[in-house]
Design an enzyme around this catalytic site. Structure first.
Site, PDB file in Angstrom:
ATOM      1  N   ASP A  30      49.621  28.249  30.729  1.00  0.00           N
ATOM      2  CA  ASP A  30      48.320  28.468  30.100  1.00  0.00           C
ATOM      3  C   ASP A  30      47.625  27.127  29.955  1.00  0.00           C
ATOM      4  O   ASP A  30      48.276  26.090  29.835  1.00  0.00           O
ATOM      5  CB  ASP A  30      48.442  29.195  28.757  1.00  0.00           C
ATOM      6  N   GLU A  67      47.098  31.756  14.748  1.00  0.00           N
ATOM      7  CA  GLU A  67      47.796  30.572  14.249  1.00  0.00           C
ATOM      8  C   GLU A  67      46.797  29.681  13.519  1.00  0.00           C
ATOM      9  O   GLU A  67      45.629  30.018  13.384  1.00  0.00           O
ATOM     10  CB  GLU A  67      48.455  29.809  15.404  1.00  0.00           C
ATOM     11  N   ASP A 108      44.837  34.732  19.701  1.00  0.00           N
ATOM     12  CA  ASP A 108      45.662  33.621  19.225  1.00  0.00           C
ATOM     13  C   ASP A 108      45.658  33.587  17.697  1.00  0.00           C
ATOM     14  O   ASP A 108      44.633  33.276  17.080  1.00  0.00           O
ATOM     15  CB  ASP A 108      45.103  32.318  19.802  1.00  0.00           C
TER      16      ASP A 108
END
Length: 211
Positions: free
Chosen positions: A18, A111, A109
């Protein structure tokens, strides 16, 4: 015998990368030659609450190097301070259409720093994911047990975990799921980010594995 088994397992492992920065066709070709041929995941929504305008060309470069659309995903990093979690998803999806991005899946995502309230964070998560589901975005979640517990509480289970693929990070340089520990309603992952911030082939990448 164990060493032979390990070599066979690694040889059959599906490895990919990625990226969050512009990446050239030559870099992707170099990475494929190193065995990272299974998937590429490109950042398409930034934590500033804006579409990553580098994503379309980076995806084109990946496709030109041999990554098929079936093996091309993007990831979405939400802007928590921007608010309007559902609106961000709608704007993102409009940009996907505007730029004619062809991808298999969007990874959300989960986080970083959100708010100090787990209930607010849970609400933000569901606003975002419910909008993705309403639009019909094929998606998964990127998250770790550590961040999940900090953001939502260790006992919080995502309502759609059983039908949502999980991509988790653990930088142990081991392309396997032997380290995985259940959280958030997930009992097994779909993909692992096993090494981060690698400089290779004139690119900055993370290494990923899926069986």
């Amino acid at each position: 015998m164990f060493a032979l088994f390990l070599c066979i397992a690694l040889a059959s492992a599906k490895l990919g990368i990625d990226v969050s920065q512009p990446t050239s066709t030559s870099s992707f070709t170099c990475l494929r030659n190193k065995g990272f041929t299974t998937m590429v995941i490109v950042r398409a929504w930034k934590s500033t609450g804006s579409f990553d305008t580098n994503a379309p060309q980076t995806l084109k470069n990946a496709n030109a190097a041999g990554f098929s659309i079936e093996n091309s995903d993007v990831y979405y990093y939400p802007c928590i301070s921007c608010g309007n979690m559902a609106g961000q998803v709608r704007t993102f999806w409009q940009k996907v259409g505007q730029y004619s991005l062809k991808v298999k899946r969007v990874w959300f995502d989960i986080e970083g720093t959100w708010t100090s309230s787990v209930s607010t964070n849970q609400n933000y998560l569901m606003q975002m994911m419910n909008e993705a589901r309403a639009i019909g975005i094929v998606h998964g979640i990127y998250g770790s047990k550590y961040y999940w517990g900090n953001l939502f509480g260790s006992s919080y289970k995502y309502a759609y975990a059983s039908s949502t693929p999980l991509w988790y990070p653990h930088y142990d340089n081991s392309p396997s799921f032997s380290d995985f520990s259940s959280f958030g309603g997930w009992t097994s992952p779909s993909m692992k980010q096993y090494r981060g911030d690698v400089s290779v082939c004139s690119a900055g990448v993370d290494y990923n594995y899926k069986p």
